[in-house]
Scaffold this motif. Structure first.
Motif, PDB file in Angstrom:
ATOM      1  N   LEU A  94      -3.264   2.334  11.173  1.00  0.00           N
ATOM      2  CA  LEU A  94      -2.470   1.930  10.020  1.00  0.00           C
ATOM      3  C   LEU A  94      -3.235   0.991   9.083  1.00  0.00           C
ATOM      4  CD1 LEU A  94       0.218   2.440   8.742  1.00  0.00           C
ATOM      5  CD2 LEU A  94       1.251   0.743  10.195  1.00  0.00           C
ATOM      6  N   TYR A 153       4.182  -2.095   4.543  1.00  0.00           N
ATOM      7  CA  TYR A 153       3.682  -3.193   5.349  1.00  0.00           C
ATOM      8  C   TYR A 153       4.599  -4.411   5.263  1.00  0.00           C
ATOM      9  CZ  TYR A 153       0.829  -7.050   6.891  1.00  0.00           C
ATOM     10  OH  TYR A 153       0.390  -8.164   7.524  1.00  0.00           O
ATOM     11  N   TYR A 199      10.823   2.449  14.097  1.00  0.00           N
ATOM     12  CA  TYR A 199       9.521   2.890  14.604  1.00  0.00           C
ATOM     13  C   TYR A 199       8.386   2.296  13.786  1.00  0.00           C
ATOM     14  CZ  TYR A 199       5.535   5.773  15.788  1.00  0.00           C
ATOM     15  OH  TYR A 199       4.284   6.182  16.170  1.00  0.00           O
ATOM     16  N   ALA A 207       7.930  -1.265  14.760  1.00  0.00           N
ATOM     17  CA  ALA A 207       7.235  -1.409  16.042  1.00  0.00           C
ATOM     18  C   ALA A 207       5.752  -1.086  15.889  1.00  0.00           C
ATOM     19  CB  ALA A 207       7.869  -0.502  17.085  1.00  0.00           C
ATOM     20  N   LEU A 208       5.461  -0.043  15.117  1.00  0.00           N
ATOM     21  CA  LEU A 208       4.072   0.387  14.928  1.00  0.00           C
ATOM     22  C   LEU A 208       3.263  -0.730  14.271  1.00  0.00           C
ATOM     23  CD1 LEU A 208       2.432   3.016  15.314  1.00  0.00           C
ATOM     24  CD2 LEU A 208       2.913   3.567  12.945  1.00  0.00           C
ATOM     25  N   ILE A 209       3.831  -1.325  13.241  1.00  0.00           N
ATOM     26  CA  ILE A 209       3.112  -2.389  12.530  1.00  0.00           C
ATOM     27  C   ILE A 209       2.946  -3.606  13.428  1.00  0.00           C
ATOM     28  CG2 ILE A 209       3.316  -4.046  10.630  1.00  0.00           C
ATOM     29  CD1 ILE A 209       4.449  -1.728   8.952  1.00  0.00           C
ATOM     30  N   ALA A 231       2.697  -3.651  16.556  1.00  0.00           N
ATOM     31  CA  ALA A 231       1.839  -3.377  17.714  1.00  0.00           C
ATOM     32  C   ALA A 231       0.361  -3.476  17.388  1.00  0.00           C
ATOM     33  CB  ALA A 231       2.140  -1.988  18.269  1.00  0.00           C
ATOM     34  N   ILE A 232       0.021  -3.464  16.092  1.00  0.00           N
ATOM     35  CA  ILE A 232      -1.391  -3.494  15.726  1.00  0.00           C
ATOM     36  C   ILE A 232      -1.928  -4.904  15.921  1.00  0.00           C
ATOM     37  CG2 ILE A 232      -3.030  -3.172  13.844  1.00  0.00           C
ATOM     38  CD1 ILE A 232      -0.912  -1.257  12.651  1.00  0.00           C
ATOM     39  N   PRO A 233      -2.920  -5.074  16.781  1.00  0.00           N
ATOM     40  CA  PRO A 233      -3.451  -6.425  16.968  1.00  0.00           C
ATOM     41  C   PRO A 233      -4.185  -6.865  15.702  1.00  0.00           C
ATOM     42  CG  PRO A 233      -4.433  -4.871  18.543  1.00  0.00           C
ATOM     43  CD  PRO A 233      -3.632  -4.077  17.574  1.00  0.00           C
ATOM     44  N   ARG A 290       5.604  -9.427  18.983  1.00  0.00           N
ATOM     45  CA  ARG A 290       5.447  -7.986  19.035  1.00  0.00           C
ATOM     46  C   ARG A 290       6.748  -7.314  19.418  1.00  0.00           C
ATOM     47  NH1 ARG A 290       0.763  -7.036  22.201  1.00  0.00           N
ATOM     48  NH2 ARG A 290      -1.124  -7.419  21.017  1.00  0.00           N
TER      49      ARG A 290
END
Lengths: 328, 336
Positions: A222, A250, A257, A260-262, A264-266, A276
């Motif tokens: 992403l 962003y 979803y 969560a996806l955003i 989850a990105i470290p 998170r």
């Protein structure tokens, strides 16, 4: 969703596209089911923009890209390119369409013929379409190679003599050769190291401005997609769950979803460890997707009706569409 | 002898590969340590020697051409480098365990999950025979696999990538190791699954009280997990310090360039910084001088003649660069 508007205002318009792969089994290899790789996506690309398609592995983003370029035949739905229906093109019409839509592939090791010289690889599209005379062909290819940042002697070398990043440049030169209007880039940098990745991303951006390209940029990362794209579509299990401007996605993600996806990105910042959202479980099989919303078994905000009713992509803000019952 | 507090101490490690009768060093003069219960991240691009370094620690180098030429790997003060396979087998899996990038190739495809898990316990612990299966199932529970009773009868191909990595972690912690080496444990996984696995590693580390040596190329993962960071380039450590200083006060030109070349979600940048060129291949590495010189934006003529040494620029911050070498006239001030 898609009003009956003038389709020529968009370079590409995809309406309720579906692509199913048959699953065969049993003694007579009878069809026993479908893998619903792309299950109803609608999107449109404006001239000159970059549209990012993002999702995890198996979400159908590559199938979507290849169906849009008509490498695969869609199961259902319509694709319009410059206002013209290209869903069922065949033969010479399809062949001439390919001049306008080109593709850059993920694996620079597998997408170049190891037995062909780089010069032949890049000039092949020109030869195939009878562009350029024999004398001007070489100059034109040299020019292209130079433009994508390869040395001139690359013309006479073979793909194995190049590094991953350089091979990706060869693939880009090949895609550019016919001066296409749309380039579909399927994970063009995921096989590359970070320092080389940034070189290729910068090159794609420069070329896009220079050749006035429209780009469909498909990737799982992403951060990369956001850097490249004007607008982003998030896919999950064959469905487009959210479409919005890159910044908007962003800053203001709506679909659980996407949120969560955003999260989850470290982030490469040790002082900014945000909370998170950890999703449980794995992506379900697209052969047997959940009834109702495809995300509901993993959704932290799932409601009882989510398992019954399949949400549709609806506009919640200007240019921001979400497919979630929370916003219905 | 050595630093008593360190759990693992690597000193001047040189690992060489024999290619066409000549030895090339994939790891050249690597030194760092891991203290108990600490998370140390080794970060670098492909070909920087980070995986060879981890294989050297475990003595898993390919026997026909790979070999530790020089240096010590001290685990609790005992040198692991000269040990033979029998002696190493007592340490591997028990004191130091390892998880790999691709859990499909690390698990045996023709044996059940239960069989492979029991094997670790049979080899390294005194758990009674009838208790072993129970212990395996409870380990699976510990890594968040709720249907452990069924999973033990399944084969690796029946599990998803995230589940396989959980099984690998369960096997790795079976004997409560002091040190876990994780070589790109989440690279093959999707981001949402990566988040699950990283959280699991942190939780397990807390429960077992082990140190973690995490090898990765993803600076996001580094920021998330590390206490201390070791940056490697072309087989050498180029910078080593705590996680905050790597991101907020990077000193080596390579570290700086790496940090500015990744696209970030929280920033708007039109053009990314790039590092020109590529990592030189093992056989084309410059014999003398800095290995980064051809790609370095701050390279000086003497960088080609002098081997830079890893030196401390301030407390807990080491850099391998002539710009920070005390003997050099252009040396940068320590506090900037």
């Amino acid at each position: 969703m898609t009003q009956q508007k003038d389709r020529s205002e968009h370079l590409l318009q995809v309406e309720e596209l579906k692509k199913y792969y048959p699953v065969r089994g049993g003694f007579f290899r009878k069809k026993i089911g479908d893998v619903k790789a792309v299950d109803n996506i609608s999107l449109e690309l404006k001239k000159g923009e970059t549209f990012g398609l993002v999702g995890e592995s198996g979400c159908g983003k590559s199938t979507a890209g290849r169906t849009i370029t008509r490498l695969f035949k869609p199961t259902e739905g319509k694709i319009f390119f410059e206002g013209k229906d290209i869903t069922n093109l065949r033969g010479s019409e399809l062949r001439s369409l390919r001049q306008d839509i080109q593709m850059v592939f993920q694996d620079p090791y597998a997408s170049l013929n190891p037995k062909m010289m780089v010069g032949s690889i890049v000039s092949e599209p020109l030869v195939n379409y009878g562009k350029g005379s024999e004398s001007s062909l070489k100059d034109e290819v040299m020019e292209l190679l130079k433009r994508v940042g390869l040395p001139e002697d690359a013309y006479f070398k073979y793909p194995h003599e190049f590094s991953g990043g350089q091979r990706q440049r060869i693939g880009i030169a090949r895609a550019l050769a016919l001066k296409p209007k749309l380039i579909v880039a399927d994970e063009p940098v995921s096989a590359l190291d970070v320092s080389v990745q940034s070189q290729v991303l910068n090159l794609l951006k420069e070329l896009q401005a220079e050749f006035d390209l429209t780009l469909l940029f498909i990737a799982h990362d992403l951060s990369v997609v956001k850097h490249m794209s004007d607008r982003i579509g998030v896919m999950y299990l064959g469905n487009l769950v959210e479409v919005a401007d890159a910044d908007e996605i962003y800053k203001n993600p709506k679909h659980p979803y996407t949120q969560a996806l955003i999260s989850a990105i470290p982030q490469p910042d040790p002082r900014n460890k945000s909370e998170r959202i950890i999703l449980s479980g794995d992506v379900p099989s697209p052969q047997n997707p959940p009834v109702g919303c495809p995300f509901h078994p993993r959704c932290p905000e799932a409601m009882p009706e989510c398992s019954e009713k399949k949400p549709q992509l609806k506009e919640v803000n200007k240019e921001h569409r979400v497919s979630c019952l929370l916003y219905d | 002898m050595s630093n008593q507090e360190a759990l693992l101490e690597i000193k001047n490690l040189h690992t060489g590969f024999n290619i066409g009768g000549k030895t090339y060093h994939a790891v050249k003069d690597v030194s760092f340590d891991v203290k108990p219960k600490e998370v140390v991240c080794v970060v670098g691009e492909s070909g920087c020697g980070k995986s060879v370094m981890s294989l050297s620690i475990m003595n898993l180098l390919p026997k026909h051409n790979g070999k530790i030429d020089k240096g010590e790997i001290l685990y609790k003060g005992r040198d692991l480098a000269p040990l033979n396979d029998n002696e190493m087998n007592k340490i591997r899996g028990k004191d130091i365990s390892m998880i790999f990038q691709e859990p499909m190739t690390a698990l045996n495809p023709v044996l059940t999950i239960g069989y492979q898990m029991d094997e670790v316990l049979i080899n390294h612990t005194k758990v009674k025979k009838e208790e072993i299966r129970k212990k395996s199932i409870s380990l699976l529970k510990q890594v968040g696999i709720s249907r452990g009773e069924q999973i033990v009868h399944e084969y690796p191909h029946q599990l998803s990538g995230g589940m396989r990595q959980r099984v690998m972690i369960a096997m790795a912690i079976a004997c409560q190791p002091q040190l876990l080496i994780a070589d790109e444990p989440t690279t093959a996984l999707d981001v949402t699954v990566q988040a699950q696995i990283l959280e699991l590693i942190t939780k397990i580390q807390d429960e077992v009280g082990m140190a973690v040596l995490l090898i990765t190329h993803d600076l996001g993962v580094v920021a998330e997990m590390a206490d201390r960071v070791v940056v490697m380039y072309a087989g050498q450590v180029v910078e080593e310090t705590d996680v905050d200083r790597i991101f907020y006060d990077p000193q080596h030109p390579y570290t700086k360039a790496l940090l500015t070349s990744i696209p970030r979600m929280d920033e708007e940048r039109e053009v990314l910084n790039t590092i020109s060129g590529i990592v030189p291949s093992l056989t084309k590495m410059p014999e003398v001088g800095c290995r980064f010189v051809d790609r370095c934006p701050e390279a000086m003529p003497e960088c080609r003649q002098i081997d830079p040494q890893l030196g401390q620029t301030e407390k807990g911050h080491s850099v391998r660069c002539l710009l920070y070498d005390a003997s050099h006239p252009d040396k940068k001030t320590e506090v900037r």
